[in-house]
Scaffold this active site. Structure first.
Site, mmCIF file in Angstrom:
data_model
loop_
_atom_site.group_PDB
_atom_site.id
_atom_site.type_symbol
_atom_site.label_atom_id
_atom_site.label_comp_id
_atom_site.label_asym_id
_atom_site.label_seq_id
_atom_site.Cartn_x
_atom_site.Cartn_y
_atom_site.Cartn_z
ATOM 1 N N LYS A 174 0.994 -1.105 -0.239
ATOM 2 C CA LYS A 174 -0.028 0.001 0.036
ATOM 3 C C LYS A 174 1.096 1.352 -0.051
ATOM 4 O O LYS A 174 1.427 1.873 1.009
ATOM 5 C CB LYS A 174 -0.873 -0.170 1.092
ATOM 6 C CG LYS A 174 -2.434 0.586 1.181
ATOM 7 C CD LYS A 174 -1.943 2.087 0.908
ATOM 8 C CE LYS A 174 -1.547 3.023 2.041
ATOM 9 N NZ LYS A 174 -1.350 4.597 1.553
ATOM 10 N N ARG A 178 0.308 9.808 -2.605
ATOM 11 C CA ARG A 178 0.945 10.992 -3.027
ATOM 12 C C ARG A 178 1.852 10.456 -4.500
ATOM 13 O O ARG A 178 1.875 11.438 -5.279
ATOM 14 C CB ARG A 178 1.782 11.840 -2.178
ATOM 15 C CG ARG A 178 0.836 12.557 -1.113
ATOM 16 C CD ARG A 178 1.291 13.292 0.006
ATOM 17 N NE ARG A 178 1.248 12.768 1.224
ATOM 18 C CZ ARG A 178 1.574 13.183 2.320
ATOM 19 N NH1 ARG A 178 2.693 13.971 2.158
ATOM 20 N NH2 ARG A 178 1.230 12.676 3.377
ATOM 21 N N SER A 227 5.104 8.780 9.126
ATOM 22 C CA SER A 227 5.253 9.602 10.486
ATOM 23 C C SER A 227 4.916 8.890 11.694
ATOM 24 O O SER A 227 4.247 7.838 11.934
ATOM 25 C CB SER A 227 4.369 10.845 10.318
ATOM 26 O OG SER A 227 3.043 10.460 9.979
ATOM 27 N N CYS A 282 13.945 10.805 5.974
ATOM 28 C CA CYS A 282 13.929 10.742 7.403
ATOM 29 C C CYS A 282 15.319 10.818 8.039
ATOM 30 O O CYS A 282 15.710 10.968 9.219
ATOM 31 C CB CYS A 282 13.341 9.383 7.648
ATOM 32 S SG CYS A 282 14.470 7.952 6.992
HETATM 33 P P1 NAD Z 1 2.489 9.580 6.565
HETATM 34 O O1 NAD Z 1 2.530 8.974 7.822
HETATM 35 O O2 NAD Z 1 1.559 10.791 6.150
HETATM 36 O O3 NAD Z 1 2.053 8.242 5.460
HETATM 37 C C1 NAD Z 1 2.557 7.033 5.501
HETATM 38 C C2 NAD Z 1 1.520 6.071 5.252
HETATM 39 O O4 NAD Z 1 0.700 6.081 6.216
HETATM 40 C C3 NAD Z 1 0.988 6.500 3.753
HETATM 41 O O5 NAD Z 1 1.042 5.058 3.057
HETATM 42 C C4 NAD Z 1 -0.364 6.817 4.063
HETATM 43 O O6 NAD Z 1 -1.368 6.541 3.138
HETATM 44 C C5 NAD Z 1 -0.642 6.177 5.477
HETATM 45 N N1 NAD Z 1 -1.460 7.222 6.154
HETATM 46 C C6 NAD Z 1 -1.552 8.409 6.187
HETATM 47 N N2 NAD Z 1 -2.418 8.844 7.276
HETATM 48 C C7 NAD Z 1 -3.046 7.630 7.536
HETATM 49 C C8 NAD Z 1 -3.845 7.609 8.953
HETATM 50 N N3 NAD Z 1 -4.538 8.665 9.434
HETATM 51 N N4 NAD Z 1 -4.219 6.207 9.084
HETATM 52 C C9 NAD Z 1 -3.769 5.381 8.607
HETATM 53 N N5 NAD Z 1 -2.941 5.312 7.360
HETATM 54 C C10 NAD Z 1 -2.541 6.652 7.282
HETATM 55 O O7 NAD Z 1 3.899 9.862 6.186
HETATM 56 P P2 NAD Z 1 4.537 10.515 4.688
HETATM 57 O O8 NAD Z 1 4.327 12.014 4.895
HETATM 58 O O9 NAD Z 1 4.161 9.845 3.570
HETATM 59 O O10 NAD Z 1 6.003 10.364 5.115
HETATM 60 C C11 NAD Z 1 6.881 11.138 5.793
HETATM 61 C C12 NAD Z 1 7.158 10.620 7.066
HETATM 62 O O11 NAD Z 1 7.858 9.311 7.097
HETATM 63 C C13 NAD Z 1 8.232 11.481 7.905
HETATM 64 O O12 NAD Z 1 7.829 11.574 9.105
HETATM 65 C C14 NAD Z 1 9.390 10.696 7.723
HETATM 66 O O13 NAD Z 1 10.562 11.160 8.873
HETATM 67 C C15 NAD Z 1 8.886 9.375 7.758
HETATM 68 N N6 NAD Z 1 10.055 8.392 7.358
HETATM 69 C C16 NAD Z 1 10.423 7.518 8.137
HETATM 70 C C17 NAD Z 1 11.602 6.554 7.751
HETATM 71 C C18 NAD Z 1 12.171 5.602 8.730
HETATM 72 O O14 NAD Z 1 12.697 4.667 8.190
HETATM 73 N N7 NAD Z 1 12.339 5.875 9.906
HETATM 74 C C19 NAD Z 1 11.833 6.775 6.429
HETATM 75 C C20 NAD Z 1 11.163 7.378 5.534
HETATM 76 C C21 NAD Z 1 10.173 8.577 6.001
#
Ligand code: NAD
Length: 500
Positions: A174, A178, A227, A282
């Site tokens: 999944k 975006r 996140s 990240c």
């Molecule tokens: P996000 O949390 O908005 O989305 C991540 C995933 O969760 C997406 O597939 C999205 O569709 C889903 N999602 C979004 N809102 C949701 C909800 N309310 N309920 C269930 N699922 C939901 O993150 P993003 O903006 O796509 O990515 C950026 C974030 O990811 C930053 O915080 C970054 O630090 C983090 N990140 C972490 C790592 C790591 O390995 N620690 C790596 C890359 C990115």
């Protein structure tokens, strides 16, 4: 005309049937370029059912043959590199060289997974007791799922599906709604590489699709990256449903600059690590901590002109841009709001990128580079992950204060120290409570054959991504104690057996 994207089910593109879509933008122009279907529960159910049906035959395929699919996949990724990078930049906004890096960092995990036959070998003890052999084997979970973020739409899906599939699982991906095009292209390439239909399903969607994964009784393991708030939610709900779950969350990565560091080198490292990919990584460095006022003044002197000169451009402008737009208008508004707040809270905005506009791309989601000095621990710009081209300088009076800053922050993904002193570096590495550490290396992303993962609020779960941990996460251990009839001829035993 707006393109309607699809899901990828049973080896082909399938239109969404829920009637719900989200807009996918070209961040450089601000235009909607396609619509991403958002799966319903029924669509998720159908994808999982056919993955479940296809998985036993795949698990029974010997690991060498499974690995050969990944071998071919790697070749195809090289063949289509430009095409993949272009599609990635068009939806994400990052520069083409950076988009290729995104694909390559995923490809390296596919290469590592070609070693699956070796990684899946079990353990064997000959003569564990009289006439008794004992062995442990790793078996796939069955159907696993991955929920991935927007910022690495090639790399992170591959970090998830390559080890899961090499280990004999079927996989439901999944991706972020975006930038969903590259994950669909990766699924096409896996099919071309010889993957049987149903083993990799790409189901697009939003929270609805995520919840359907979290509650689905036929999904045994879930890998999430995104996140922290969502990571915690996915971990709680998934584990409450009895699944194996690993979630990787947000970050606030510090770079400590010791007084003896090469400041030209440190300033250049901060430019790339702070502003590359518009800070949407990240592992971006978002906090610089010079030790001592003299170090801070000299660092600021070097940084300001370099930050002012950063080249911001759409990916179509050639390969010499430093970074492109951020992903959406909402992301831009949030970043600018946090910069305003930093000014209100009393930080010194030494480079102000808030007014930046890109000629010819006035509707694009561009944010100019911002550099803050005199940031303190209580400020929102220090506490929150900004995920934009904003670097905060927090001045520390000595090494202990700098170390404590990084240790006390709620996130613990990455950290770096710049110094010429081996003793300081050793002390730092041993005491810091962060998962990935760079010594004179600004973005210490481990290579595919090591594992990737932070500490504290940057992770929920106990195993890391890629490397040997990935094979542990996507398999279960089964241990067999076996004794052949010659050992039974002595008759029944009524006390618990011991092996001494
Ligand atoms: P996000 O949390 O908005 O989305 C991540 C995933 O969760 C997406 O597939 C999205 O569709 C889903 N999602 C979004 N809102 C949701 C909800 N309310 N309920 C269930 N699922 C939901 O993150 P993003 O903006 O796509 O990515 C950026 C974030 O990811 C930053 O915080 C970054 O630090 C983090 N990140 C972490 C790592 C790591 O390995 N620690 C790596 C890359 C990115």
């Amino acid at each position: 005309m707006t393109i309607e994207l699809t899901h990828w089910i049973d080896g082909k593109h399938v239109n969404g049937t829920s009637g719900r879509f989200s807009d996918v933008y070209n961040p450089a122009t601000g235009e909607v370029q396609s619509k991403c279907p958002l799966a319903s529960d029924a669509e998720m159910d159908a994808a999982v059912a056919s993955a479940k049906a296809a998985q036993p035959a795949w698990a029974a395929t010997n690991p060498q043959r499974r690995a050969r699919v990944l071998m071919k996949f790697v070749t195809l990724l090289h063949r289509d590199m430009d095409k993949l990078a272009e599609a990635l930049s068009r939806e994400h906004g990052k520069t083409m060289p950076d988009a290729k890096g995104d694909v390559i960092r995923g490809l390296e995990v596919a290469e590592f997974c070609i070693g699956a036959p070796h990684l899946l070998k079990g353990e064997f003890t000959n003569d564990a007791g009289p006439g008794i052999d004992m062995y442990s084997m790793r078996q796939p979970i069955g159907v696993a799922a991955g929920i991935t973020p927007f910022n690495f739409p090639a790399m992170i899906p591959m970090w998830k599906f390559c080890p899961a599939i090499a280990a004999g699982n079927a996989f439901i991906l999944k991706p972020s709604e975006r930038d969903p095009s590259v994950p669909l292209m990766l699924a096409e390439l896996m099919k071309e590489a010889g993957l049987p239909d149903g083993i990799l399903q790409v189901v697009n969607g939003d929270k609805g699709a995520v919840d359907a994964i979290l509650d689905h009784e036929d999904i045994g393991a879930i890998g999430f990256v995104g996140s922290t708030a969502i990571a915690q939610y996915v971990y709680s709900r998934g584990t409450a449903n009895g699944k194996r779950v690993q979630c990787f969350g947000g970050a606030k990565n510090h770079m400590i600059i010791m007084p003896d560091a090469d400041l030209d080198q440190a300033a250049d490292a901060l430019l790339g690590a702070g502003y590359g990919a518009a800070g949407e990584r990240c592992m971006a460095i978002s906090v610089a901590v010079p030790v001592g006022e003299g170090t801070a003044d000299r660092l600021m002197e070097k940084l300001i002109p370099k930050v002012e000169k950063l080249k911001i451009a759409p990916y179509t402008d050639g390969n010499d841009a430093d970074f492109g737009p951020v992903v959406t208008a909402e992301a831009k508004a949030r970043i600018l709001g946090l910069v305003d707040q930093g000014v209100k809270e009393g930080a010194t905005l030494a480079v102000d990128g808030r007014g930046f506009t890109m000629q010819g791309y006035e509707n694009g989601f561009f944010v100019g580079a911002c550099l803050f000095d005199n940031v303190t621990k209580d400020m929102e710009i220090y506490k929150q992950e900004i995920f934009g081209p904003v670097l905060s300088v927090v001045r520390a009076k000595d090494y202990e204060e700098a170390l404590a800053l990084a240790m006390d922050h709620e996130y613990g993904n990455g950290v770096a120290i710049y110094t010429r002193d081996g003793d300081a570096a050793r002390d730092f590495v041993s005491r810091i409570n962060v998962g990935m550490i760079g010594v004179n290396v600004p973005i210490p992303v481990p290579l595919a054959y090591h594992t990737f993962g932070g500490w504290k609020k940057s992770v929920f779960g106990d195993l890391n991504q890629h490397g040997p941990d990935a094979f542990r996460f996507y398999t279960r251990t089964k241990t067999v104690t076996s004794r052949w009839p010659s050992g039974i001829k002595d008759g029944a035993a009524f006390s618990i057996p011991t092996m001494d």
